[in-house]
Design an enzyme around this catalytic site. Structure first.
Site, short mmCIF file in Angstrom:
data_model
loop_
_atom_site.label_atom_id
_atom_site.label_comp_id
_atom_site.label_asym_id
_atom_site.label_seq_id
_atom_site.Cartn_x
_atom_site.Cartn_y
_atom_site.Cartn_z
N TYR A 284 0.83 -1.21 0.00
CA TYR A 284 0.00 0.00 0.00
C TYR A 284 0.86 1.26 0.00
O TYR A 284 0.66 2.18 -0.80
CB TYR A 284 -0.90 -0.03 1.24
CG TYR A 284 -1.70 1.22 1.49
CD1 TYR A 284 -2.79 1.55 0.69
CD2 TYR A 284 -1.38 2.06 2.57
CE1 TYR A 284 -3.54 2.69 0.95
CE2 TYR A 284 -2.12 3.19 2.82
CZ TYR A 284 -3.20 3.50 2.02
OH TYR A 284 -3.93 4.64 2.27
N LYS B 188 1.19 4.14 -2.99
CA LYS B 188 0.80 5.53 -2.70
C LYS B 188 2.00 6.48 -2.80
O LYS B 188 1.83 7.65 -3.19
CB LYS B 188 0.18 5.61 -1.30
CG LYS B 188 -1.20 4.98 -1.20
CD LYS B 188 -2.22 5.73 -2.03
CE LYS B 188 -3.64 5.28 -1.75
NZ LYS B 188 -4.65 6.06 -2.51
#
Length: 259
Positions: free
Chosen positions: A155, A159
């Site tokens: 994640y 990002k």
């Protein structure tokens, strides 16, 4: 009205900040096209917006599929004639996953959604923005890119990539008057986080308020930032008040992380 007469696409619309961005954007005068894999959920959000007097269309889609991205853009053009803004908020999250060969498929999957899904959606809308020589793209990032947490590598990596993408494309699209920005979100108080913290409190055998207090202790504004307030900060980037803002980020976290 902050977004009067603008046409805005929002991807990854779910029960957290995504649906708040959609409903607030519509209340602020935008025509909203929502993209997500959950057809039933976004249909309900669109119905609520229309019932309140706003304009909204739900387009069930998967950002990892470039044909779906093209279809979302086409629906916006066919219905409203142009695309003024795009908010890329689709992501994939799996926590508690340390790095290792067995975890690599999840790293790939996270990149496919948050990074390459975002690039595919940008590719679908940019020709329309270039034709009008105007537009705003917002790529939702996270505080974890600056303060990584163990087990969130896929994640965080996806990002973090969005921050670089936003700067690169802000430079490339600037001559067309297309702005690209990437706000970093912290905790978001809404149904998803409430459910997560409730489960955490039950596992620890303590009240929810105690778990929330542990988090709020590090937030100068004294609250976990509500979804709707964070949504308004994101929507600022789509407004004419941000016409000279591009290639940057904004920490939206109540002051928990300051840079």
């Amino acid at each position: 009205m902050l977004l009067k007469d603008k046409v805005v696409i929002i991807t990854g619309v779910g029960p957290g900040m995504g649906c708040k961005m959609a409903t607030i954007a519509a209340a602020e005068g935008a025509s909203v096209v929502m993209s997500a894999r959950s057809a039933a959920f976004i249909d309900d959000v669109a119905a609520e917006i229309v019932a309140a007097g706003g304009q909204a269309i739900a387009v069930p889609s998967d950002v990892t599929n470039i044909e779906d991205c093209d279809r979302v853009a086409r629906v916006a053009i066919d219905a409203y004639g142009r695309i003024d803004g795009l908010v890329n908020s689709a992501f994939r999250f799996v926590g508690g996953l340390p790095f290792g060969r067995e975890a690599l498929p999840e790293w790939q999957a996270s990149l496919d959604v948050a990074l390459f899904g975002t690039l595919k959606m940008i590719d679908a809308v940019v020709p329309h923005m270039k034709a009008r020589r105007e537009g705003s793209i917002v790529n939702i990032s996270t505080r974890s890119t600056m303060q990584p947490l163990a087990g969130e590598g896929p994640y965080v990596t996806a990002k973090t990539a969005l921050l670089g993408v936003s700067r690169q494309l802000a430079m490339e699209f600037g001559p067309y008057n297309i702005r690209v920005n990437s706000p970093r979100m912290g905790w978001l108080w809404g149904d998803p986080v409430r459910s997560y913290l409730t489960a955490k409190a039950e596992k620890r055998g303590v009240p929810l308020d105690e778990v929330v207090a542990d988090i709020v202790r590090d937030i100068p504004l004294g609250v976990i930032p509500p979804d709707e307030e964070c949504a308004r900060s994101v929507l600022f980037f789509l407004s004419d008040y941000a016409r000279m803002v591009t290639g940057t980020s904004l920490d939206i976290n109540g002051g928990q992380f300051m840079m």
